[in-house]
Design a protein around this motif. Sequence first.
Motif, PDB file in Angstrom:
ATOM      1  N   LYS A 199      13.831  24.981  53.538  1.00  0.00           N
ATOM      2  CA  LYS A 199      13.539  23.539  53.437  1.00  0.00           C
ATOM      3  C   LYS A 199      14.201  22.708  54.536  1.00  0.00           C
ATOM      4  N   ASP A 200      15.331  23.245  55.081  1.00  0.00           N
ATOM      5  CA  ASP A 200      16.059  22.460  56.091  1.00  0.00           C
ATOM      6  C   ASP A 200      15.467  22.575  57.497  1.00  0.00           C
ATOM      7  N   GLY A 201      14.317  23.253  57.638  1.00  0.00           N
ATOM      8  CA  GLY A 201      13.671  23.356  58.954  1.00  0.00           C
ATOM      9  C   GLY A 201      13.979  24.656  59.679  1.00  0.00           C
ATOM     10  N   ILE A 202      14.857  25.478  59.073  1.00  0.00           N
ATOM     11  CA  ILE A 202      15.171  26.775  59.699  1.00  0.00           C
ATOM     12  C   ILE A 202      14.151  27.803  59.214  1.00  0.00           C
ATOM     13  N   THR A 203      13.513  28.475  60.157  1.00  0.00           N
ATOM     14  CA  THR A 203      12.571  29.542  59.796  1.00  0.00           C
ATOM     15  C   THR A 203      13.104  30.878  60.296  1.00  0.00           C
TER      16      THR A 203
ATOM     17  N   THR B 195       8.938  23.708  60.621  1.00  0.00           N
ATOM     18  CA  THR B 195       9.863  24.558  61.385  1.00  0.00           C
ATOM     19  C   THR B 195      10.494  23.761  62.512  1.00  0.00           C
ATOM     20  N   LYS B 196      11.841  23.673  62.452  1.00  0.00           N
ATOM     21  CA  LYS B 196      12.542  22.956  63.530  1.00  0.00           C
ATOM     22  C   LYS B 196      13.306  23.924  64.422  1.00  0.00           C
ATOM     23  N   LEU B 197      13.578  25.099  63.909  1.00  0.00           N
ATOM     24  CA  LEU B 197      14.373  26.079  64.669  1.00  0.00           C
ATOM     25  C   LEU B 197      14.012  27.464  64.136  1.00  0.00           C
ATOM     26  N   VAL B 198      13.962  28.439  65.036  1.00  0.00           N
ATOM     27  CA  VAL B 198      13.578  29.802  64.629  1.00  0.00           C
ATOM     28  C   VAL B 198      14.748  30.757  64.857  1.00  0.00           C
ATOM     29  N   ILE B 199      15.032  31.568  63.832  1.00  0.00           N
ATOM     30  CA  ILE B 199      16.017  32.649  63.987  1.00  0.00           C
ATOM     31  C   ILE B 199      15.271  33.969  63.856  1.00  0.00           C
ATOM     32  N   ILE B 200      15.424  34.859  64.841  1.00  0.00           N
ATOM     33  CA  ILE B 200      14.802  36.171  64.692  1.00  0.00           C
ATOM     34  C   ILE B 200      15.876  37.228  64.460  1.00  0.00           C
ATOM     35  N   THR B 201      15.559  38.147  63.570  1.00  0.00           N
ATOM     36  CA  THR B 201      16.507  39.222  63.266  1.00  0.00           C
ATOM     37  C   THR B 201      15.738  40.421  62.715  1.00  0.00           C
ATOM     38  N   GLY B 202      16.468  41.478  62.360  1.00  0.00           N
ATOM     39  CA  GLY B 202      15.810  42.690  61.862  1.00  0.00           C
ATOM     40  C   GLY B 202      16.233  43.014  60.444  1.00  0.00           C
TER      41      GLY B 202
ATOM     42  N   MET C  99      10.233  29.673  77.121  1.00  0.00           N
ATOM     43  CA  MET C  99      10.039  28.216  77.197  1.00  0.00           C
ATOM     44  C   MET C  99       9.559  27.673  75.842  1.00  0.00           C
ATOM     45  N   TYR C 100       9.988  28.286  74.778  1.00  0.00           N
ATOM     46  CA  TYR C 100       9.540  27.873  73.443  1.00  0.00           C
ATOM     47  C   TYR C 100       9.878  26.406  73.215  1.00  0.00           C
ATOM     48  N   ASN C 101       9.034  25.742  72.448  1.00  0.00           N
ATOM     49  CA  ASN C 101       9.221  24.301  72.243  1.00  0.00           C
ATOM     50  C   ASN C 101      10.184  23.947  71.120  1.00  0.00           C
ATOM     51  N   LYS C 102      10.830  24.948  70.565  1.00  0.00           N
ATOM     52  CA  LYS C 102      11.838  24.712  69.529  1.00  0.00           C
ATOM     53  C   LYS C 102      13.022  25.625  69.832  1.00  0.00           C
ATOM     54  N   PRO C 103      14.215  25.272  69.378  1.00  0.00           N
ATOM     55  CA  PRO C 103      15.353  26.157  69.648  1.00  0.00           C
ATOM     56  C   PRO C 103      15.203  27.496  68.928  1.00  0.00           C
TER      57      PRO C 103
ATOM     58  N   LEU D 278      25.626  27.693  63.623  1.00  0.00           N
ATOM     59  CA  LEU D 278      25.106  27.259  64.927  1.00  0.00           C
ATOM     60  C   LEU D 278      23.756  26.553  64.747  1.00  0.00           C
ATOM     61  N   ALA D 279      22.893  27.140  63.906  1.00  0.00           N
ATOM     62  CA  ALA D 279      21.551  26.549  63.698  1.00  0.00           C
ATOM     63  C   ALA D 279      21.693  25.118  63.188  1.00  0.00           C
ATOM     64  N   LYS D 280      22.580  24.914  62.232  1.00  0.00           N
ATOM     65  CA  LYS D 280      22.731  23.569  61.640  1.00  0.00           C
ATOM     66  C   LYS D 280      23.314  22.583  62.651  1.00  0.00           C
ATOM     67  N   GLU D 281      24.208  23.067  63.481  1.00  0.00           N
ATOM     68  CA  GLU D 281      24.752  22.203  64.532  1.00  0.00           C
ATOM     69  C   GLU D 281      23.624  21.746  65.468  1.00  0.00           C
ATOM     70  N   LEU D 282      22.753  22.667  65.830  1.00  0.00           N
ATOM     71  CA  LEU D 282      21.644  22.316  66.734  1.00  0.00           C
ATOM     72  C   LEU D 282      20.668  21.351  66.072  1.00  0.00           C
ATOM     73  N   LEU D 283      20.497  21.517  64.760  1.00  0.00           N
ATOM     74  CA  LEU D 283      19.544  20.651  64.044  1.00  0.00           C
ATOM     75  C   LEU D 283      20.033  19.215  63.908  1.00  0.00           C
ATOM     76  N   GLU D 284      21.293  18.964  64.218  1.00  0.00           N
ATOM     77  CA  GLU D 284      21.800  17.581  64.181  1.00  0.00           C
ATOM     78  C   GLU D 284      21.449  16.799  65.440  1.00  0.00           C
ATOM     79  N   LYS D 285      20.980  17.496  66.481  1.00  0.00           N
ATOM     80  CA  LYS D 285      20.704  16.818  67.755  1.00  0.00           C
ATOM     81  C   LYS D 285      19.335  16.143  67.717  1.00  0.00           C
ATOM     82  N   ASN D 286      19.143  15.233  68.673  1.00  0.00           N
ATOM     83  CA  ASN D 286      17.806  14.696  68.897  1.00  0.00           C
ATOM     84  C   ASN D 286      16.936  15.857  69.403  1.00  0.00           C
ATOM     85  N   PRO D 287      15.847  16.211  68.687  1.00  0.00           N
ATOM     86  CA  PRO D 287      15.078  17.406  69.076  1.00  0.00           C
ATOM     87  C   PRO D 287      14.443  17.285  70.456  1.00  0.00           C
TER      88      PRO D 287
END
Length: 317
Positions: free
Chosen positions: A15-19, A53-60, A101-105, A201-210
């Motif tokens: 819900k917080d924009g992290i996918t 989606t405001k930010l994407v985290i990829i993992t395995g 060059m993704y348009n989201k962090p 780190l993700a939450k810190e980035l989400l506080e910035k002006n996108p």
Amino acid sequence: MLKKKYTCVKVDQQKDGITWVIFNRPEKRNAMSPTFHAEMMEILTLLETDKDTKLVIITGEGVSFSAGQDLKEFFRETDGKPEVKAKAGNDSKWRSDKLWMYNKPTISMINGFCIGGAFTQCICCDFSIAADDAIFCLSEVNWGILPGGMVSKMVTDTFNQRDAMFYACTGRTFNGKEAAKMGMVNYSVPLKNLKKETLKLAKELLEKNPNVLVATKHAIRSTQSMSWRSSADYLAAKAAEIKIKDAARGHDAYAEGIRQFIDEKAYRPVFSPYVGAADGVTTAKGGKPRASAARKPKKAAASRASVKRIVKRSPAT
Ligand code: ACO
């Protein structure tokens, strides 16, 4: 919100924009097959314009971030089938062209094996955090090819020459701590803290002006290969782009940031973004000044001890 289910990848939207985009072939150590690549290309393309989606985290999933290209399905089974090979190759560019060059962090969270072609998505995400005991390896030299795709160039650009040469030519493994020293990841942490630190780190980035954040990451990427003169022109255009995009959000970051600091004393840029940078609720629109902006008496602020205290504070208070 993505509704579709995929066979090789799980998408978990918060819900917080992290996918979270989770490679999901743990039984194959998340080796990348043509289907895997096609799914990742589709998912990242959809998420780039997904409003949730405001930010994407990829993992395995499991013990591996990714064991690189699937030696059977990506290589052997496509030999002699040029069209199938070409499609798989094009789809695999989600790791390089798309992420670069993704348009989201983006953050890559390296939870275990990160092998060969998986260096690409590790490096092309904007940020990377590894488990201390993650295992990195350019195994290609051990089974007979050059480092996968553009990995030779990437490690040369990312590591120093000695390390790039050493690990590409020996195929020796290195761990998350060593990857951090070489600049392959930002930092490493014990596996038990990996998710927590990545979210921090993700939450810190989400506080910035996108708009400012994305323009900044593009500026860092693009000017790497530009001349001084071209960089200056590009950066001026990027600054103008922020203003155009901000206009659609109803405030200008530059003017608002200065106004809140100088006139309102609502925040201090060294410790946090201005009020409303992320959600647009600036002080003019009812956003509350940050508690951390409250000034200390002048004599204390000037002392060396107080400077030490300030630099110890968390950056996102
Ligand atoms: N391609 C295809 N299948 C793979 C891959 C791969 N890259 N990596 C693992 N698998 C499969 C194995 O074949 C095995 O399948 P099976 O159960 O059907 O036999 C399964 O995943 C588990 O593999 P194990 O070797 O049993 O797992 P273990 O945890 O002991 O070892 C490790 C993991 C070290 C990653 C090992 O599997 C390995 O060396 N894999 C190859 C890594 C590699 O060289 N990748 C290619 C890089 S080059 C490039 O990407 C361009």
